[in-house]
Design a protein around this motif. Structure first.
Motif, PDB file in Angstrom:
ATOM      1  N   CYS A  62       0.805  -1.226   0.000  1.00  0.00           N
ATOM      2  CA  CYS A  62       0.000   0.000   0.000  1.00  0.00           C
ATOM      3  C   CYS A  62       0.831   1.265   0.000  1.00  0.00           C
ATOM      4  O   CYS A  62       0.308   2.349  -0.314  1.00  0.00           O
ATOM      5  CB  CYS A  62      -0.955   0.008   1.191  1.00  0.00           C
ATOM      6  SG  CYS A  62      -0.138   0.080   2.808  1.00  0.00           S
ATOM      7  N   GLY A  63       2.121   1.176   0.366  1.00  0.00           N
ATOM      8  CA  GLY A  63       2.940   2.378   0.399  1.00  0.00           C
ATOM      9  C   GLY A  63       2.344   3.424   1.312  1.00  0.00           C
ATOM     10  O   GLY A  63       1.898   3.130   2.423  1.00  0.00           O
ATOM     11  N   LEU A  64       2.283   4.653   0.833  1.00  0.00           N
ATOM     12  CA  LEU A  64       1.796   5.755   1.650  1.00  0.00           C
ATOM     13  C   LEU A  64       0.294   5.961   1.539  1.00  0.00           C
ATOM     14  O   LEU A  64      -0.228   6.971   1.994  1.00  0.00           O
ATOM     15  CB  LEU A  64       2.546   7.037   1.278  1.00  0.00           C
ATOM     16  CG  LEU A  64       4.038   6.995   1.636  1.00  0.00           C
ATOM     17  CD1 LEU A  64       4.772   8.169   1.011  1.00  0.00           C
ATOM     18  CD2 LEU A  64       4.243   6.979   3.147  1.00  0.00           C
ATOM     19  N   GLY A  65      -0.405   5.021   0.915  1.00  0.00           N
ATOM     20  CA  GLY A  65      -1.854   4.972   1.031  1.00  0.00           C
ATOM     21  C   GLY A  65      -2.659   5.731   0.004  1.00  0.00           C
ATOM     22  O   GLY A  65      -3.849   5.957   0.218  1.00  0.00           O
ATOM     23  N   ALA A  66      -2.060   6.074  -1.143  1.00  0.00           N
ATOM     24  CA  ALA A  66      -2.824   6.802  -2.155  1.00  0.00           C
ATOM     25  C   ALA A  66      -4.034   5.993  -2.624  1.00  0.00           C
ATOM     26  O   ALA A  66      -5.150   6.506  -2.709  1.00  0.00           O
ATOM     27  CB  ALA A  66      -1.927   7.159  -3.341  1.00  0.00           C
ATOM     28  N   LEU A  67      -3.825   4.701  -2.920  1.00  0.00           N
ATOM     29  CA  LEU A  67      -4.932   3.870  -3.375  1.00  0.00           C
ATOM     30  C   LEU A  67      -5.840   3.475  -2.218  1.00  0.00           C
ATOM     31  O   LEU A  67      -7.064   3.337  -2.399  1.00  0.00           O
ATOM     32  CB  LEU A  67      -4.405   2.627  -4.087  1.00  0.00           C
ATOM     33  CG  LEU A  67      -5.469   1.679  -4.657  1.00  0.00           C
ATOM     34  CD1 LEU A  67      -6.396   2.413  -5.633  1.00  0.00           C
ATOM     35  CD2 LEU A  67      -4.815   0.478  -5.339  1.00  0.00           C
ATOM     36  N   VAL A  68      -5.289   3.298  -1.040  1.00  0.00           N
ATOM     37  CA  VAL A  68      -6.108   2.982   0.130  1.00  0.00           C
ATOM     38  C   VAL A  68      -7.214   4.027   0.295  1.00  0.00           C
ATOM     39  O   VAL A  68      -8.386   3.699   0.518  1.00  0.00           O
ATOM     40  CB  VAL A  68      -5.243   2.897   1.398  1.00  0.00           C
ATOM     41  CG1 VAL A  68      -6.113   2.852   2.653  1.00  0.00           C
ATOM     42  CG2 VAL A  68      -4.336   1.675   1.348  1.00  0.00           C
ATOM     43  N   GLY A  69      -6.843   5.293   0.180  1.00  0.00           N
ATOM     44  CA  GLY A  69      -7.824   6.353   0.333  1.00  0.00           C
ATOM     45  C   GLY A  69      -8.908   6.300  -0.727  1.00  0.00           C
ATOM     46  O   GLY A  69     -10.086   6.542  -0.439  1.00  0.00           O
ATOM     47  N   ARG A  70      -8.548   5.957  -1.949  1.00  0.00           N
ATOM     48  CA  ARG A  70      -9.531   5.916  -3.033  1.00  0.00           C
ATOM     49  C   ARG A  70     -10.435   4.683  -2.897  1.00  0.00           C
ATOM     50  O   ARG A  70     -11.628   4.757  -3.195  1.00  0.00           O
ATOM     51  CB  ARG A  70      -8.820   5.938  -4.376  1.00  0.00           C
ATOM     52  CG  ARG A  70      -7.955   7.173  -4.563  1.00  0.00           C
ATOM     53  CD  ARG A  70      -7.445   7.324  -5.968  1.00  0.00           C
ATOM     54  NE  ARG A  70      -8.520   7.742  -6.874  1.00  0.00           N
ATOM     55  CZ  ARG A  70      -8.328   8.076  -8.138  1.00  0.00           C
ATOM     56  NH1 ARG A  70      -7.097   8.039  -8.658  1.00  0.00           N
ATOM     57  NH2 ARG A  70      -9.341   8.437  -8.904  1.00  0.00           N
ATOM     58  N   LEU A  71      -9.884   3.575  -2.433  1.00  0.00           N
ATOM     59  CA  LEU A  71     -10.723   2.401  -2.181  1.00  0.00           C
ATOM     60  C   LEU A  71     -11.698   2.668  -1.043  1.00  0.00           C
ATOM     61  O   LEU A  71     -12.863   2.257  -1.089  1.00  0.00           O
ATOM     62  CB  LEU A  71      -9.840   1.197  -1.850  1.00  0.00           C
ATOM     63  CG  LEU A  71      -8.994   0.631  -2.989  1.00  0.00           C
ATOM     64  CD1 LEU A  71      -8.016  -0.407  -2.457  1.00  0.00           C
ATOM     65  CD2 LEU A  71      -9.873   0.017  -4.076  1.00  0.00           C
ATOM     66  N   ARG A  72     -11.231   3.362  -0.047  1.00  0.00           N
ATOM     67  CA  ARG A  72     -12.104   3.702   1.085  1.00  0.00           C
ATOM     68  C   ARG A  72     -13.239   4.608   0.627  1.00  0.00           C
ATOM     69  O   ARG A  72     -14.399   4.439   1.037  1.00  0.00           O
ATOM     70  CB  ARG A  72     -11.272   4.386   2.176  1.00  0.00           C
ATOM     71  CG  ARG A  72     -12.074   4.792   3.399  1.00  0.00           C
ATOM     72  CD  ARG A  72     -12.585   3.604   4.137  1.00  0.00           C
ATOM     73  NE  ARG A  72     -13.305   4.002   5.343  1.00  0.00           N
ATOM     74  CZ  ARG A  72     -14.474   3.501   5.713  1.00  0.00           C
ATOM     75  NH1 ARG A  72     -15.083   2.584   4.969  1.00  0.00           N
ATOM     76  NH2 ARG A  72     -15.045   3.905   6.824  1.00  0.00           N
ATOM     77  N   ALA A  73     -12.924   5.539  -0.266  1.00  0.00           N
ATOM     78  CA  ALA A  73     -13.950   6.447  -0.772  1.00  0.00           C
ATOM     79  C   ALA A  73     -14.998   5.726  -1.618  1.00  0.00           C
ATOM     80  O   ALA A  73     -16.115   6.214  -1.775  1.00  0.00           O
ATOM     81  CB  ALA A  73     -13.299   7.561  -1.593  1.00  0.00           C
ATOM     82  N   SER A  74     -14.640   4.536  -2.131  1.00  0.00           N
ATOM     83  CA  SER A  74     -15.599   3.758  -2.929  1.00  0.00           C
ATOM     84  C   SER A  74     -16.603   3.024  -2.056  1.00  0.00           C
ATOM     85  O   SER A  74     -17.534   2.396  -2.583  1.00  0.00           O
ATOM     86  CB  SER A  74     -14.847   2.748  -3.804  1.00  0.00           C
ATOM     87  OG  SER A  74     -14.413   1.632  -3.044  1.00  0.00           O
ATOM     88  N   GLY A  75     -16.408   3.058  -0.741  1.00  0.00           N
ATOM     89  CA  GLY A  75     -17.350   2.432   0.179  1.00  0.00           C
ATOM     90  C   GLY A  75     -16.844   1.177   0.854  1.00  0.00           C
ATOM     91  O   GLY A  75     -17.545   0.598   1.684  1.00  0.00           O
ATOM     92  N   ALA A  76     -15.621   0.752   0.546  1.00  0.00           N
ATOM     93  CA  ALA A  76     -15.083  -0.476   1.123  1.00  0.00           C
ATOM     94  C   ALA A  76     -14.409  -0.203   2.462  1.00  0.00           C
ATOM     95  O   ALA A  76     -13.906   0.892   2.714  1.00  0.00           O
ATOM     96  CB  ALA A  76     -14.083  -1.110   0.167  1.00  0.00           C
ATOM     97  N   THR A  77     -14.410  -1.211   3.318  1.00  0.00           N
ATOM     98  CA  THR A  77     -13.511  -1.236   4.462  1.00  0.00           C
ATOM     99  C   THR A  77     -12.168  -1.739   3.952  1.00  0.00           C
ATOM    100  O   THR A  77     -12.104  -2.777   3.299  1.00  0.00           O
ATOM    101  CB  THR A  77     -14.041  -2.173   5.559  1.00  0.00           C
ATOM    102  OG1 THR A  77     -15.290  -1.672   6.032  1.00  0.00           O
ATOM    103  CG2 THR A  77     -13.055  -2.272   6.715  1.00  0.00           C
TER     104      THR A  77
END
Length: 239
Positions: A62-77
């Motif tokens: 995940c590195g510094l979380g750029a994609l984590v934030g976008r996945l979270r915004a899509s509604g996922a945990t």
């Protein structure tokens, strides 16, 4: 007719041709003045291919979380996973106030293969692992109907790979000029602030990744992409 070439001849980064090296240095200077993130460029591809059911997502590397934030915004945990301790600590701090996001320090192969994730994403992380075991483990981690989405790196292994990379080399500064017309003073964007991520050269060629994926994950969709990447998509069979 052979389908592969000696590595020193097929990779512009290792060639001894003085003209190619001079052009490479010029492109490097232009790219440094107008940088852009190749991995983030493919986040849109991932978001467009998320399954309708996406209660839990795992971002591997995940590195510094750029994609984590976008996945979270899509509604996922979302669970972010990385092997680099300082990177994990920085990313945990970034999402400290979000109970729907957790960031773990560990290896992908240690994630239980219990079918508990609806989405597994890997952006520039699969080449850090042993390819076939990692793909098999991904199949076990995914729930029925879950989806594996990979944006990966591989080695040049055939003339067509070289052709795509040459096109990418000249298209890269054009995209940089479009995205960042003003020459950059600091090539790092705000989301990049933090410890540097580990770097590793890819071992498999594009062809080897494609054939392994299709053998291990029947129905996997592999596409060679511009900008030195490939994409791989696979949906776990439903019961």
């Amino acid at each position: 007719m052979p389908t592969t070439m000696p590595r020193t001849q097929r990779d512009p980064r290792t060639t001894t041709n003085p003209l190619v090296r001079a052009v490479g240095r010029w492109l490097g200077r232009v790219n440094a003045r107008h940088p852009w993130n190749h991995n983030d460029h493919f986040h849109g591809w991932i978001l467009r291919r998320l399954p309708r059911r996406r209660h839990r997502a795992l971002d591997v590397g995940c590195g510094l979380g750029a994609l984590v934030g976008r996945l979270r915004a899509s509604g996922a945990t979302v669970v972010g996973l990385d092997v680099d301790g300082p990177v994990v600590e920085a990313t945990r701090a970034r999402f400290a106030g979000d109970p729907g996001t957790s960031v773990r320090h560990g290896r992908f192969e240690d994630v239980p293969a219990d079918g508990s994730f609806d989405v597994v994403t890997m952006v520039a992380s699969l080449h850090h692992m042993d390819l076939e075991p990692a793909l098999r483990h991904a199949a076990g981690v995914l729930a029925p109907g879950g989806r594996l989405l990979v944006v990966g790196l591989a080695r040049i292994g055939a003339p067509r790979d070289l052709a795509v990379d040459l096109v990418s080399s000249f298209a890269n500064p054009v995209v940089g000029l479009v995205k960042n017309a003003r020459p950059a003073r600091d090539v790092r964007s705000p989301v990049d602030d933090g410890p540097p991520a580990p770097v590793r050269d890819a071992r498999e060629t594009y062809g080897e990744v494609r054939e392994t994926a299709r053998r291990v994950l029947p129905g996997a969709r592999f596409r060679r992409r511009l900008f030195f990447r490939y994409t791989l998509e696979w949906t776990s069979p439903t019961a």
